[in-house]
Scaffold this motif. Structure first.
Motif, short mmCIF file in Angstrom:
data_model
loop_
_atom_site.label_atom_id
_atom_site.label_comp_id
_atom_site.label_asym_id
_atom_site.label_seq_id
_atom_site.Cartn_x
_atom_site.Cartn_y
_atom_site.Cartn_z
N ARG A 33 24.40 0.83 37.03
CA ARG A 33 25.40 1.04 38.09
C ARG A 33 25.17 2.41 38.69
NH1 ARG A 33 30.93 1.26 35.70
NH2 ARG A 33 30.55 3.49 35.71
N ASP A 44 35.22 0.53 38.27
CA ASP A 44 34.59 -0.65 37.69
C ASP A 44 35.20 -0.96 36.32
OD1 ASP A 44 32.97 -2.62 36.74
OD2 ASP A 44 31.11 -1.45 36.75
N ALA A 47 32.29 -3.32 33.47
CA ALA A 47 31.03 -2.59 33.30
C ALA A 47 30.30 -3.00 32.02
CB ALA A 47 31.31 -1.10 33.28
N ASP A 343 32.61 0.87 27.91
CA ASP A 343 31.96 1.01 29.22
C ASP A 343 31.37 2.41 29.36
OD1 ASP A 343 32.87 -1.50 29.70
OD2 ASP A 343 34.44 -0.93 31.12
#
Ligand SMILES: C[C@H](CCC[C@H](C)C(=O)SCCNC(=O)CCNC(=O)[C@H](O)C(C)(C)COP(=O)(O)OP(=O)(O)OC[C@H]1O[C@@H](n2cnc3c(N)ncnc32)[C@H](O)[C@@H]1OP(=O)(O)O)[C@H]1CC[C@H]2[C@@H]3[C@H](O)C[C@@H]4C[C@H](O)CC[C@]4(C)[C@H]3C[C@H](O)[C@]12C
Length: 382
Positions: A33, A44, A47, A343
Motif C-alpha cells: 500500500r 485503510d 489492510a 495492520d
C-alpha cells in the motif's frame, strides 16, 4: 496460494481499493500500500496481509520511486478521480510505456470518461446512478441503500479484482498489460443484471417493496420473534413454501394462494403474528434441517458461533482478537491464507520495500532527506 508471485501496488484510498487489495493479498499477492508521506492516519481498515510504503507523490523524488516500483510490479490499483494520476505524471500512458506488462487498475465511482468523471461521490451516489437504488426499499418508503456494500465493495472492489485476475490471465498469453476502467456505477449495474434482465417477466410489475424479491412477498421477508430477534424467510418454490406453512403450523386450505399478490398483505400479517409466538432459538429448532428456507438473522456477536459457520470455519480471528470473514471462495488446492498479524503502520515497510526493489542504502537515505519517502521505522533498520 493462487496469486503467489504477483506484486501489487495499491495507492491508498478510502474503502473500495483497500478491499480490492485485501482480496489479492488474501489469495497470496504481495500487496504494497502506497501511503502519503505527510499523512498520519490510515483510513485503510482492510489492510490484512499488506505492507506500507509512504511516498510524497507531490515531489519528483516520490514520483520517480513510484515509477521504479511500477516497473517491477504486476498491478497498480489507483483510487482517485479521473485526472489525478495524470496530474502527477503517473497516467497509464507513462507507466505502461515503462512497463508494458503492467496492469493498471483504475477503481473510481464514475469511470474515466463522461460528465461525472471528475466529480466527487460515494457509494450511495454510484448506486443511485446505476438505477438499482430505485428498486431497493420498503413499500411507501424512500429508496434504502444496503450500507455501502453494493457499489463500493461488490460493484467496486470485487469487480475490479475480477478485472485484475482476468488481465493477469490474459497476460500469460499476450505478454501485455492493460488499463482497467472499473466504474462503481457500472460495476453495481452489472451486478444488477438479473434485475435488468427480468424486467419483462412480471416479477417487478408492482411498485417498489410490493414485489416477489423486494420484501413484498410474505414468503420472502424477515419476521420478528417473541424476544425481538429476527428470522429470514425465503420459501419461494411451492415445495419449500409447503414446508414453511408446516413449520408455522398453518393449514394451506385456510390461507389464500401463495402467488396471489393482492392477498400478500393479509398473509404477511398472519406470518407476522405466528413468528411472534416463539423465540429465535425455538424457531431454529422448528426449521433447522428442513427445506423451509427459514434461517435466523445472526448478528456480528453470534455469527461465528453458529453451528454451520463454526463447522466450516467461515470466520477467522486474528492475533488481536478481531473476528472477520474468511476469504471466499475456498480453493481446494491453493486456498487463501489470510494474514493474522496487525495492520501495518503508515510507512512501516518503506525501507524494506525499497531495498527489495533495488534501491541502495544511499538512495534510500537521500530520498528520506528530500522528504520523498517517510518511514515509521527507526533509521537503524536501514
Ligand atoms: C468508512 C469511511 C469511508 C466511507 C466510504 C464511502 C461510503 C465510499 O463510498 S468510498 C468510495 C469513494 N469514492 C471513490 O473511491 C471513487 C474514486 N475516488 C474519488 O472520487 C475521490 O478520491 C474521492 C471523492 C473519494 C475523494 O476525493 P479527494 O478530493 O479527497 O481525492 P482525489 O480527488 O481522488 O485526490 C487525491 C489527492 O491526494 C493526492 N495524493 C494521493 N496520494 C498521494 C501521495 N502519496 N502523496 C501526495 N499526494 C497524494 C493526489 O495527488 C490528489 O491531490 P490533488 O487533489 O491535488 O489532485 C472512512 C472515511 C474516513 C475513515 C476514518 C478516518 O480515516 C479516521 C479513522 C482512521 C482509523 O485508522 C480508522 C478509523 C477512522 C475513524 C476511519 C474509519 C473509516 O475508515 C472512515 C470513516
Amino acid at each position: 496460494m493462487a496469486l503467489a508471485g504477483v506484486q501489487v501496488l495499491e495507492l491508498a484510498g478510502l474503502a473500495p481499493a483497500p478491499f480490492c487489495g485485501m482480496i489479492l493479498a488474501d489469495f497470496g499477492a504481495k500487496v504494497i500500500r502506497v501511503d502519503k508521506a505527510k499523512s498520519s492516519v490510515a483510513s485503510d481498515t482492510m489492510a490484512r496481509g499488506k505492507r506500507s510504503i509512504a511516498l510524497d507523490l507531490k515531489c519528483p523524488g516520490g514520483v520517480s520511486v513510484l515509477k521504479k516500483l511500477c516497473k517491477q510490479s504486476d498491478v497498480l490499483i489507483e483510487p482517485f478521480r479521473h485526472g489525478v494520476m495524470e496530474n502527477l505524471g503517473l497516467g497509464p500512458d507513462v507507466l505502461l510505456k515503462e512497463n508494458p506488462q503492467l496492469i493498471y487498475a483504475r477503481l473510481t465511482g464514475f469511470g474515466q470518461s463522461g460528465k461525472f468523471a471528475r466529480a466527487a461521490g460515494h457509494d450511495i451516489n454510484y448506486v443511485s446512478l446505476s438505477g438499482l437504488l430505485s428498486k431497493l426499499g420498503r413499500k411507501h418508503e424512500e429508496p434504502t441503500f444496503p450500507l455501502n456494500l453494493l457499489a463500493d465493495f461488490a460493484g467496486g472492489s470485487y469487480i475490479c479484482a475480477l478485472g485484475i485476475v482476468m488481465s493477469l490471465f490474459e497476460r500469460t498469453r499476450s505478454g501485455q498489460g492493460q488499463v482497467i476502467d472499473s466504474s462503481m456505477v457500472e460495476g453495481a449495474a452489472y451486478l444488477g443484471s438479473f434485475v435488468y434482465k427480468t424486467q419483462n417477466t412480471g416479477i417487478w410489475s408492482q411498485p417498489r417493496g410490493e414485489n416477489l424479491l423486494d420484501g413484498g412477498a410474505p414468503f420472502y421477508s424477515t419476521y420478528t420473534t417473541s424476544e425481538g430477534k429476527y428470522m429470514a424467510v425465503g420459501a419461494i418454490e411451492p415445495q419449500f413454501y409447503k414446508e414453511l406453512l408446516k413449520g408455522l403450523d398453518l393449514d394451506p386450505s385456510d390461507l389464500p394462494s401463495q402467488m396471489s399478490f393482492t392477498d400478500w398483505p393479509k398473509l404477511k400479517k398472519i406470518f407476522t403474528e405466528r413468528f411472534l409466538e416463539k423465540t429465535q432459538e425455538q424457531w431454529c429448532e422448528v426449521f433447522d434441517g428442513t427445506d423451509a428456507c427459514v434461517t435466523p438473522v445472526l448478528t456480528f456477536d453470534n455469527v461465528a458461533a453458529h453451528p454451520h459457520n463454526k463447522e466450516r470455519g467461515s470466520f477467522v480471528c486474528n492475533d488481536e482478537g478481531e473476528v472477520s470473514p474468511r476469504p471466499a471462495p475456498v480453493l481446494s488446492r491453493t486456498p487463501a491464507i489470510p494474514a493474522m498479524g496487525r495492520d501495518p503502520f503508515l510507512g512501516e515497510n518503506t525501507y524494506e520495500i525499497l531495498s527489495e526493489n533495488g534501491f541502495s542504502a544511499k538512495e534510500i537515505s537521500d530520498l528520506q532527506a528530500s522528504g520523498a519517502i517517510a518511514s515509521n521505522k527507526p533509521k537503524s533498520q536501514l
